[in-house]
Enzyme design. Structure first.
Site, mmCIF file in Angstrom:
data_model
loop_
_atom_site.group_PDB
_atom_site.id
_atom_site.type_symbol
_atom_site.label_atom_id
_atom_site.label_comp_id
_atom_site.label_asym_id
_atom_site.label_seq_id
_atom_site.Cartn_x
_atom_site.Cartn_y
_atom_site.Cartn_z
ATOM 1 N N LYS A 69 0.806 -1.232 0.000
ATOM 2 C CA LYS A 69 0.000 0.000 0.000
ATOM 3 C C LYS A 69 0.836 1.278 0.000
ATOM 4 O O LYS A 69 0.469 2.251 -0.648
ATOM 5 C CB LYS A 69 -0.950 0.026 1.207
ATOM 6 C CG LYS A 69 -2.140 -0.902 1.057
ATOM 7 C CD LYS A 69 -3.092 -0.711 2.233
ATOM 8 C CE LYS A 69 -4.274 -1.646 2.141
ATOM 9 N NZ LYS A 69 -5.264 -1.389 3.183
ATOM 10 N N ASP A 106 -10.121 3.157 2.345
ATOM 11 C CA ASP A 106 -10.240 2.505 3.657
ATOM 12 C C ASP A 106 -10.955 3.397 4.676
ATOM 13 O O ASP A 106 -11.775 2.917 5.460
ATOM 14 C CB ASP A 106 -8.845 2.151 4.204
ATOM 15 C CG ASP A 106 -8.230 0.959 3.490
ATOM 16 O OD1 ASP A 106 -8.983 0.105 2.989
ATOM 17 O OD2 ASP A 106 -6.988 0.885 3.424
#
Ligand code: ATR
Length: 272
Positions: A69, A106
């Site tokens: 990420k 997220d």
């Protein structure tokens, strides 16, 4: 002439455990979209070349998971505000001109999941406490700030690491976290403690007020030891599976042009 099959996937190392293919392929089938979502098992050394090659292989985008990420942030041409602030990309979209846009959904998934379970969040805004100081904590803290939580406490086993996730939250020493629960209206575990194969989070909740809510971002098991204790005390709980589902919505919509819905049947299918 039929349209080309549009491809997407989740890129990680390892990645076989990811539920994202099950989730996206359910939506593709349900919505009659001609596409397929794959597991993309990519080693860190192969990440950059994979980013360069997928757009010419009919990929419309992909998700990124552990451990890529942060690295993904450097491999896209542009990023959205959340990805920039959190320092991590979880969704990549191939733009019509072939350039890559990185976003982070997220934080969005976390808040949507809270709202889906608790409804209006006003009651829970006076004081949130976040356990952990990794990437997941950064996304959760960003989301809480954006949503207007008045006070955010952060506690982490390694005290110094908290400074790397935030400068504007109140730090609680690891040994004093139980006592700090007295004023907390929303408690969130962002560590992997409580996950299958990991030790439980050792955190008695006896100081927590009865009307506070407890959220765990771990979803395997769905009811972690922390949530089980909260439930037993009569506190509201928010499980982690909804965050996984909600974070996937914006990516699917960007890639396939249709917004998928989050239903109890989908949650059941994923947990089966
Ligand atoms: P992620 O990006 O998924 O959040 P991470 O960056 O590895 O993962 O962060 C993991 C978090 O879980 C950290 O807050 C970590 O605490 P440390 O900073 O002290 O390592 C926490 N964590 C992991 N194992 C732990 C344990 N056994 N006890 C307490 N905290 C733990």
């Amino acid at each position: 002439m039929s349209e080309k099959l549009r491809l997407a996937g989740v890129m990680g190392w390892p990645v076989e455990h990811s539920l994202s293919p099950k989730l996206h392929n359910y939506w593709l089938k349900q919505l009659g979209v001609d596409g397929e979502y794959l597991h993309l098992s990519i080693k860190p050394n192969d990440l950059a070349k994979t980013f360069r090659s997928l757009p010419s292989q009919d990929f419309v985008g992909w998700n990124i998971t552990v451990p890529h990420k942060e690295a993904a942030l450097q491999l896209v041409h542009e990023v959205d505000e959340a990805a920039y602030a959190i320092g991590a990309v979880n969704t990549v979209t191939v733009k019509p001109d072939g350039r890559l846009r990185g976003s982070n959904t997220d934080a969005y998934g976390f808040i949507q999941n809270l709202k889906a379970t608790l409804g209006d969040l006003t009651f829970y805004k006076p004081c949130a406490m976040v356990i952990g100081a990794g990437g997941a904590a950064r996304a959760v803290i960003y989301a809480l700030k954006k949503e207007g939580f008045s006070r955010i406490l952060v506690t982490n086993r390694t005290l110094e690491r908290i400074n790397t996730v935030t400068s504007s939250c109140d730090v609680v020493e690891w040994g004093k976290k139980e006592r700090a629960l007295e004023k907390v209206t929303l408690l969130i575990n962002t560590t992997s403690l409580g996950m299958e194969g990991q030790p439980p989070l050792d955190m008695p909740l006896s100081f927590l007020q009865p009307d506070a809510a407890v959220c765990d971002i771990v979803y395997k098991p769905l009811i972690t030891p922390l949530l089980a204790e909260a439930k037993q005390q009569g506190n509201k709980i928010i499980t982690g599976i909804g965050m996984l589902i909600h974070q996937a919505v914006p990516g699917f919509e960007a890639w396939f042009g249709v917004r998928p819905s989050v239903t109890p049947a989908l949650t059941e299918m994923l947990l089966a």
